[in-house]
Write an enzyme that holds these catalytic residues in place. Sequence first.
Site, short mmCIF file in Angstrom:
data_model
loop_
_atom_site.label_atom_id
_atom_site.label_comp_id
_atom_site.label_asym_id
_atom_site.label_seq_id
_atom_site.Cartn_x
_atom_site.Cartn_y
_atom_site.Cartn_z
N ASN A 219 -33.10 38.59 -19.20
CA ASN A 219 -32.61 39.91 -18.84
C ASN A 219 -31.80 40.55 -19.95
OD1 ASN A 219 -33.87 40.00 -16.39
ND2 ASN A 219 -32.07 39.56 -15.17
N CYS A 272 -28.71 43.72 -11.68
CA CYS A 272 -29.04 42.55 -12.52
C CYS A 272 -28.79 42.74 -14.01
CB CYS A 272 -30.49 42.14 -12.28
SG CYS A 272 -30.82 41.53 -10.61
#
Length: 432
Positions: A219, A272
Amino acid sequence: MKKSMNISVIGLGKLGACTAACFAYKGYNVIGVDINTKVVELINAECSPYIEPGLEKLLKNCDGRLKAVTNYEEAINNTNITFLILPTPSEPNGEFSDKYLKNALYELSKIFREKNSYHTFVVVSTVSPGTNKNSIIPFIELASGKKLNKDFGVVYNPEFIALGSVIKDFLNPDMVLIGESSKKDGDLVESIYRNVCENSPYFARMNIISAEITKISLNSFVTMKISFANTLGNICEKVPDANVDNITNALGSDKRISPYYLKAGSPYGGPCFPRDNRAFAAFTEKFGIDAKLAKATDEINDFQTDKIVKSILMNLPVDRKISIIGLTYKEGTPVLDESLGMKLINKLSNNIAIYVFDDFSHIYDNSINFPNNVILCDSLEKCLNSTSLHIPIIIKNNYEIIKYYYSTIGREIKILDIWRIFDNINNKLMII
C-alpha cells in the site's frame, strides 16, 4: 479440502461480512461472530448491514450456510479455522493497535483451552510487522495454555480490497498473501481460497513477518505512484502544452509500471492508504531506517490538498459560495475517511458557504459534525444551481447529468476540474 468444512469469521464489519458471505456462497459452512446484535440480526435475515455492492444478493444466495451469532463458543467448538477481521486503529506513532484482536482472542482462547483438537487462527486485520510473533502468538499461548504448531497454528492473511468493490476484489484477487506459522496451516488457507477465488491468483506464501511487511509496503508503494502522478500533473500545469494524461498513459503502458493508480488528480485518502503508509514509516524507524520515500509521499499528498484549496481561494466568487460534488473518498462507498471533500471543508474558512451533494445522502446524518457553513443539498441540481464555482470530485454516476447541465447553462460557471474530464462545451463555462 472439502467445501463442507466449517469456517468461523470473527468481526462482521464491512470486510468481515463480505468475507463470511463469500465463503458461504462458495459452499463453506460459516459461523460469523459479532458483538453488534443489530448486525447479527440483519445478516441472519439475509439483509446487508452496510452499503456494499453485491453483499445483500450474496447473503440471499448462501443457502443457509451462513449463521451469525454474538457468542464465541460456536466459533471454536464447531470449526477448526477462525478468520479474525477486527479493527486495528492507528496509534499516535503510526503503528496499529491490536487491542480489539486481543479482546476477541481472549474470549476465543478461554474456550480453546478446553478443546482437544488443533485449531488455525487466521489474522486478516492489518497489523504492524512483528505483531503476530511478539504479541498475538504469546497471547494465545498464555490465555489458552496451548502451544504454537502443536495445538494451534497462526496465519497472517490480510486482504487487498477496496470499499465499494469488496466482493469483486475478494473473489478475484491478484494475489493471496499467506504468512504461515507452519506449512499445514498455509496449505489449509490456500485450499480454501482455491475453492473461493473465481480467477487464478498468485499465492504468495512466506513466513509471518515477511507477510506483515508485504502488506504495508504494497500500500505504501501504491501511494507513491499516486503522489508521483500528482507531481507530474503539477509540473505539466506549469509547462505550456504539456499533457499529463498523455504522459501517464504512456508510462502506464510499460509493464514495469502499469497504468493502475497513475492518474493525476486528487490526493489519496480512505481508511487504508494513508495509515498504511504512516505505519510503514513507523516500522522502518524502529530499525534505524528513514523511510524518506514514504514521508515524501505524504508530504506531496498534503501539498495536493493545499494546492486545490489555493485554487479555490484564487477563484472564489464575490458571493463566497462554492459547490462540492462528492464527499466520500472514492466511488461506490459512503466512507469519508480522509476524503478530499472532507479535507476541503475542514481547510476552508467558515465565511465561505460550501454547498455539498453526495449520492450517499445518508452520510448527512447527525453522527457527522459538519460546520455551520456547510449546506447539505438533497439534490444534485440544487447543489449546481446554488453557486458559480464547482468542484466535482466524485461524479461517475452523475457525469452525464452534469455534462448536460454545463452544456445548457445560461450563466457563467467556473469548474475546478481536477480530473480533466470536462471541456469548454459552453462559452459560459470556464475550466480552471
